[in-house]
Design an enzyme around this catalytic site. Sequence first.
Site, short mmCIF file in Angstrom:
data_model
loop_
_atom_site.label_atom_id
_atom_site.label_comp_id
_atom_site.label_asym_id
_atom_site.label_seq_id
_atom_site.Cartn_x
_atom_site.Cartn_y
_atom_site.Cartn_z
CE LYS A 1 57.69 49.73 78.11
NZ LYS A 1 58.20 50.73 77.24
CD GLU B 1 43.38 57.52 79.92
OE1 GLU B 1 42.43 58.05 79.26
OE2 GLU B 1 42.18 56.49 80.87
CB CYS C 1 46.28 61.35 73.11
SG CYS C 1 45.56 62.20 74.27
CD GLU D 1 46.41 59.22 67.76
OE1 GLU D 1 46.33 58.46 68.44
OE2 GLU D 1 46.18 60.05 69.24
P1 NAD Z 1 52.62 53.53 71.66
O1 NAD Z 1 51.57 52.61 71.54
O2 NAD Z 1 53.81 52.98 70.97
O3 NAD Z 1 54.11 52.88 73.47
C1 NAD Z 1 53.46 53.40 74.53
C2 NAD Z 1 53.94 52.45 75.31
O4 NAD Z 1 53.27 51.08 75.13
C3 NAD Z 1 55.64 51.95 75.51
O5 NAD Z 1 55.45 52.36 76.46
C4 NAD Z 1 55.92 51.11 74.82
O6 NAD Z 1 57.18 50.79 74.76
C5 NAD Z 1 55.13 50.04 74.86
N1 NAD Z 1 54.70 49.12 74.82
C6 NAD Z 1 54.48 49.16 72.92
N2 NAD Z 1 54.00 47.83 72.44
C7 NAD Z 1 53.50 47.38 73.56
C8 NAD Z 1 53.14 46.25 73.96
N3 NAD Z 1 53.20 44.67 72.68
N4 NAD Z 1 52.75 45.47 74.76
C9 NAD Z 1 53.32 46.46 75.87
N5 NAD Z 1 53.73 47.69 76.00
C10 NAD Z 1 53.83 48.00 74.83
O7 NAD Z 1 52.54 55.24 71.22
P2 NAD Z 1 53.49 56.40 71.72
O8 NAD Z 1 54.10 56.43 70.41
O9 NAD Z 1 54.31 55.75 72.35
O10 NAD Z 1 52.11 57.16 71.89
C11 NAD Z 1 51.38 57.90 71.37
C12 NAD Z 1 49.87 57.23 71.36
O11 NAD Z 1 50.03 57.21 72.45
C13 NAD Z 1 49.23 57.85 70.68
O12 NAD Z 1 48.03 57.04 69.26
C14 NAD Z 1 48.33 59.24 70.90
O13 NAD Z 1 46.80 59.26 71.49
C15 NAD Z 1 47.94 57.84 72.31
N6 NAD Z 1 48.17 58.91 73.85
C16 NAD Z 1 47.14 58.45 74.23
C17 NAD Z 1 46.67 59.10 75.65
C18 NAD Z 1 45.56 58.80 76.29
O14 NAD Z 1 45.99 59.39 77.63
N7 NAD Z 1 44.13 58.49 76.04
C19 NAD Z 1 47.51 60.37 76.29
C20 NAD Z 1 48.76 60.38 75.57
C21 NAD Z 1 48.89 59.34 74.03
#
Ligand code: NAD
Length: 474
Positions: free
Chosen positions: A169, A244, A278, A378
């Site tokens: 997804k 992650e 990130c 962040e």
């Molecule tokens: P997000 O958490 O809003 O969304 C990430 C994914 O999770 C999306 O596909 C979203 O639809 C899904 N999601 C959201 N709520 C959910 C739930 N309750 N249950 C299941 N799935 C759910 O994050 P974003 O805004 O897309 O990305 C930015 C964030 O990701 C930042 O905090 C960044 O640091 C982090 N990030 C971490 C890494 C890493 O490798 N550590 C890499 C890239 C991004």
Amino acid sequence: MHRDMLYIGGSWTESKGEGRISVENPATGDIIGSVPEGTLEDADTAVLAAREAFEGWSNSPIEERIRVLNSLSESFKTRTNELAELITKEVGTPIEYSKMAMVGTPRVVTRSYAKLLESYNWEEEVRNSTIVREPIGVCAFITPWNFPLHQIIGKVAPAIAAGCTMVLKPSKEAPLNAFILAEMLDEIGLPKGVFNLVSGYGSTVGSHLASHPEVDMVSFTGSTAAGVRVSQAAAESVKRVTLELGGKSANVVLEDGNGIRAAKSAIGACFANSGQTCSALTRLIVPESILKDIIPIIAERVDGYKPGDPMDPKTRCGPMVSANQQESVLGYIRSGIEEGAILVAGGSDLIEGLESGYFVKPTAFMNVEPDMKIWKEEIFGPVLCIASYSSEDEALSLANDSEYGLSGGVWSEDTDRAIAFAKKMRTGQVSVNGGPFNISAPFGGYKKSGNGRELGVHGFEEFLEIKSIQKPIE
Ligand code: NAD
């Protein structure tokens, strides 16, 4: 770029729902495409397809997995420009960086897993036991928008190599590239059901996959808040969960470090992908004695880091991914000013001529104190926070003063001293004197930056169960 079908069980399949999710170009505000808003029923169908495919793929010859991975890597090469342009339109990433990081990295990561399979030891003998490694089963992948394809491939490539089957997804902001990946895997002849794609919302499809009793593992990349919810949803079924998550990484210049070199490199290390990374090194920690020398360098470099049209090959900084993200970053810049940090460059004004996209001015603050919001949270935008210290102990304590622990940097003329300092940092990755990213080294977080590792052999082994078979002692 309007996609009408989901990819389930090796076929393009209609969603059971009517909803659509629009995809916006953040540089212009134009709608550039849309994808189906997948339903819980779609997710169930995809999990079932993955479950049915598991027996076959988990027993597939290693040579076949190597073929698939090498073909996929080749396919990235052939479609580099198309994919990079698409991701630039979805995320706003500057085009030249897109080619390298958004497509080039997935290409080499995919190839690295083909290579790993050539020599991986699936079995070992320990006294009277044979230890066997086996694919964990059906995996659910939930991914973010910031490096969309890289984060997908960090899961899909090792899972294919391990013999797992999967349902992906992707994020709602940048889902279109995942549809091209599905096309590529289909063309390569990956057996049906090994890879399934269901676009949709996290709170519905994502959460359903995380809690699904037929999913053996969920691998999530995204914000810490959503990662916690994924863990909670997964807990009841006792599946493996890898996370992650976010970061607030420190870049420390030791007393004997080359402050000028560190300051120059600090901009790229914080602002790559317009700061939406990130592992960005967002907190620069320097000795008080060099502050006055490096601030003019930082100011000049930040001012020179001009946002612009991400499709222009000369642009280094694109827009934020969405209006929400722009507002959030501007809010942090305003809060830094209100809390008394000193603005070195940038600020919260909009940029003349770029008002139709979600741009923010690359910004740096000095005199940032540990109780300030911009130090702790962040920001996920091009905002660098600079603090100074008077002893190495204070530098370490500032570096570790975070609920996150994803990445980091250390600068010293003495590499051993830098490595000793790196070992004391509570974080998953540290770059010494600008040491570059390594796609074969484990990537992942301490503390609230996550659980588990991606990339290299460590990332691969997340997809394996371990079985001990005890033989009679003769
Ligand atoms: P997000 O958490 O809003 O969304 C990430 C994914 O999770 C999306 O596909 C979203 O639809 C899904 N999601 C959201 N709520 C959910 C739930 N309750 N249950 C299941 N799935 C759910 O994050 P974003 O805004 O897309 O990305 C930015 C964030 O990701 C930042 O905090 C960044 O640091 C982090 N990030 C971490 C890494 C890493 O490798 N550590 C890499 C890239 C991004």
